[in-house]
Design a protein around this motif. Structure first.
Motif, PDB file in Angstrom:
ATOM      1  N   LEU A  75       0.991  -1.397   0.006  1.00 28.53           N
ATOM      2  CA  LEU A  75      -0.154  -0.057  -0.056  1.00 28.53           C
ATOM      3  C   LEU A  75       0.936   1.271  -0.021  1.00 28.53           C
ATOM      4  O   LEU A  75       0.355   2.314  -0.502  1.00 28.53           O
ATOM      5  N   ASP A  76       2.197   1.366   0.584  1.00 27.93           N
ATOM      6  CA  ASP A  76       2.781   2.359   0.806  1.00 27.93           C
ATOM      7  C   ASP A  76       4.308   1.863   0.912  1.00 27.93           C
ATOM      8  O   ASP A  76       5.075   1.484   1.871  1.00 27.93           O
ATOM      9  N   GLN A  99      -7.107   5.223   2.412  1.00 28.33           N
ATOM     10  CA  GLN A  99      -7.493   5.015   1.359  1.00 28.33           C
ATOM     11  C   GLN A  99      -9.175   4.691   1.338  1.00 28.33           C
ATOM     12  O   GLN A  99      -9.675   4.915   0.415  1.00 28.33           O
ATOM     13  N   LEU A 100      -9.462   3.810   2.502  1.00 24.84           N
ATOM     14  CA  LEU A 100     -10.923   3.540   2.769  1.00 24.84           C
ATOM     15  C   LEU A 100     -11.639   4.849   2.819  1.00 24.84           C
ATOM     16  O   LEU A 100     -12.787   4.916   2.540  1.00 24.84           O
ATOM     17  N   TYR A 107     -17.062  11.989  -4.575  1.00 24.52           N
ATOM     18  CA  TYR A 107     -16.319  12.224  -5.757  1.00 24.52           C
ATOM     19  C   TYR A 107     -15.262  11.205  -6.231  1.00 24.52           C
ATOM     20  O   TYR A 107     -14.897  11.217  -7.333  1.00 24.52           O
ATOM     21  N   TYR A 108     -15.116   9.973  -5.312  1.00 23.00           N
ATOM     22  CA  TYR A 108     -14.302   9.057  -5.896  1.00 23.00           C
ATOM     23  C   TYR A 108     -14.762   8.002  -6.926  1.00 23.00           C
ATOM     24  O   TYR A 108     -15.659   7.393  -6.208  1.00 23.00           O
ATOM     25  N   LYS A 109     -14.270   7.785  -7.622  1.00 23.58           N
ATOM     26  CA  LYS A 109     -14.568   6.659  -8.638  1.00 23.58           C
ATOM     27  C   LYS A 109     -13.024   6.173  -9.307  1.00 23.58           C
ATOM     28  O   LYS A 109     -12.751   6.950 -10.057  1.00 23.58           O
ATOM     29  N   LYS A 110     -12.833   5.328  -8.849  1.00 26.76           N
ATOM     30  CA  LYS A 110     -11.509   4.578  -9.372  1.00 26.76           C
ATOM     31  C   LYS A 110     -11.361   4.819 -10.860  1.00 26.76           C
ATOM     32  O   LYS A 110     -12.068   3.945 -11.577  1.00 26.76           O
TER      33      LYS A 110
END
Length: 550
Positions: A75-76, A99-100, A107-110
């Motif tokens: 993840l990092d 991230q969750l 507004y988030y949409k991968k």
């Protein structure tokens, strides 16, 4: 500075008792204490160091080595974890929590602003040759000829920073304790404001009683790839004046709540401009602080020898701010714009948004629908780092093949040709064209400078091992070639920007979208500005040295 892949880390100074990991970006060693018996701290411990410092038994060393093995966190990757604890770590890693939280935002949409990758045809690409009808030099000649065709009069240089500086732009920012950065950033911001006034996206200098209908009325400013957000802050402050200044109009928006020590602190009572800053990373000295603590030193009108009074109209008290920390690839702008302002006009700005970031930002704006789409009145973006553009993400890519073929290119067109052109764009950022590890632009990790002066690394092209032979310097090093590598790089950059401007006109339905040079090359080699307006906007710029610039 040599390529990091071929340069060994320096040796720690004598007596150094801290971690031996060297931070190339910070030019220093890690200052954390090492683990017992090792030269590295827990974060920088090499995965190859499998022996345990806590046991000397050879019989248990193998099992203990497995327990001590560390791997980068998926993840990092900036930190490592014990391999046998990776599953449990992923449940509590701070990056996972962030991230969750991000994915829960409306507004988030991968991947919403990145189109799906093209399907390959399965054909094996032949290696490039320098000469011949389908060689690299022929493609380079086509780029230069295509530039001359699409820009028959060249690109105008129109530096409008002087009018802003003469009116007191710097003084207005200093009185609000705004960190402007170096002189080159002041000139760039001032000229961008001047261009927005010229195209009626911002109020002019008519002052109180001027023509209020001679500019576009907006209530929202969106800065894409904002960083600290200072350009958006400046645009919002000017937009909030409504052609007036710190007079009766501003009193309606703001109320003085304290005045002491030569300072005025105000708060928003209603109306004003909403500033939205979209940026994927964290940063310090943000414009958000200036908006929250709107402390303004008393105005000092300075008279020069001729008795001229400078007074810059800037309404900082009428600004409210919102920051969205997310990669532009995943930001659904429909949800963002619908929650901003009061239904008035929207201005979209960006300064030196790196490479494909410009394309992702434009795709986000292009995805707006209905009322939100109609609210966008202007798009102003200073481009940079063309060497890291992506053919799949680029807007206006459908125009690029046609433009290059106008220059006489008869060969194929695809990722192979696009990547070679991207390579050449980096030649404009260095006088000698010799970037890190290679000759010509965009080769072997060359660098371009972003808006904050940081190096934007351009990775080497994949699938082509002979990067130096096909570089801008090598292509132009021939008696038949009449142009320099810098000229080739600028022509390639401007063709990309031309495609973007055409996309703004066609996709967004703007009446006017053009490319200008907003400052000289001595200020920044990345001096192109895309200006899109829905109402015509602006004439041609002046010529530098009596001629248009390439």
């Amino acid at each position: 500075m040599e390529n990091s892949s071929t340069t060994a880390d320096p040796t720690p100074p004598p007596g150094w008792d801290r971690c031996h990991s060297y931070h190339k970006r910070k030019s220093r060693f890690c200052r954390m204490h090492p683990l017992p018996g090792l030269n590295y701290c827990g974060t920088h411990r090499p995965s190859s160091s499998l022996s345990s410092p806590l046991t000397s038994s050879s019989s248990s060393s193998s099992s203990q080595s497995k327990l001590n093995e560390r791997v980068p966190c998926p993840l990092d990757p900036s930190h490592t974890v014990f391999k046998h604890k990776l599953t449990s770590h992923l449940k509590k890693c701070p990056k996972a929590k962030l991230q969750l939280e991000l994915e829960s935002q409306p507004y988030y949409k991968k991947g919403c602003n990145r189109p799906p990758p093209p399907v390959g045809d399965g054909l094996v690409e032949e290696p490039w040759s320098l000469d011949g009808p389908l060689g690299a030099r022929t493609l380079a000649n086509s780029i230069v000829l295509a530039f001359a065709i699409v820009y028959p009069k060249g690109i105008p240089l129109l530096d409008l920073s002087n009018q802003e500086l003469e009116k007191g732009f710097e003084d207005a920012m200093r009185r609000r304790m705004v960190p402007l950065g170096t002189r080159k950033h002041v000139l760039q911001q001032a000229s961008i404001l001047g261009h927005m006034r010229r195209t009626k996206l911002l109020p002019g200098f008519e002052g109180k009683g001027g023509d209020k209908g001679n500019f576009i009325d907006v209530d929202t400013v969106v800065e894409m790839g904002a960083g600290r957000g200072m350009l958006g802050y400046a645009v919002a402050g000017v937009a909030g004046t409504g052609g007036g200044g710190e007079d009766e109009e501003e009193v309606v928006l703001c109320q003085e709540i304290s005045s002491e020590g030569g300072r005025k602190r105000r708060k928003v009572e209603g109306g004003g401009i909403e500033l939205c800053m979209v940026e994927r990373g964290g940063t310090k000295r943000k414009a958000d602080t200036r908006v929250r603590n709107d402390v303004v030193y008393e105005k000092h009108k300075e008279e020069d020898g001729g008795g001229k009074v400078t007074d810059y109209r800037f309404n900082s008290g009428g600004i409210t701010s919102k920051r969205i920390r997310c990669d532009l690839e995943h930001v659904r702008m429909q949800a963002v714009v619908s929650g901003l302002g009061r239904g008035g006009g929207v201005l979209v700005v960006a300064k030196h948004l790196c490479g494909q970031g410009t394309d992702l930002a434009l795709r986000g704006i292009g995805g707006l629908e209905g009322e939100e789409r109609e609210r966008v009145k202007g798009i102003v973006m200073a481009t940079c780092c063309h060497g890291v553009c992506d053919m799949g993400a680029m807007v206006g890519g459908e125009f690029m093949e046609g433009i290059v073929r106008k220059g006489g290119w008869k060969g194929g067109w695809g990722e192979r040709e696009f990547q070679l052109i991207m390579k050449w764009t980096g030649a404009t950022t260095s006088e000698d064209g010799n970037r890190r590890g290679g000759e010509g632009g965009g080769e072997k990790g060359s660098e371009e400078k972003g808006s904050a002066g940081e190096a934007h690394t351009v990775p080497p092209s994949e699938g082509n091992q002979d990067t130096v032979r096909l570089g801008a310097g090598s292509v132009c090093d021939h008696p038949s070639v009449t142009f320099t590598k810098q000229h080739l790089g600028r022509c390639a950059q401007r063709i990309i920007d031309k495609c973007r401007a055409e996309w703004v006109r066609e996709e967004m339905g703007f009446e006017d979208a053009k490319v200008v040079y907003y400052v000289g090359e001595d200020v920044t080699p990345q001096n192109a500005l895309i200006i899109g307006t829905k109402g015509g906007g602006g004439g041609e710029g002046r010529k530098e040295g009596g001629r248009d610039r390439a």
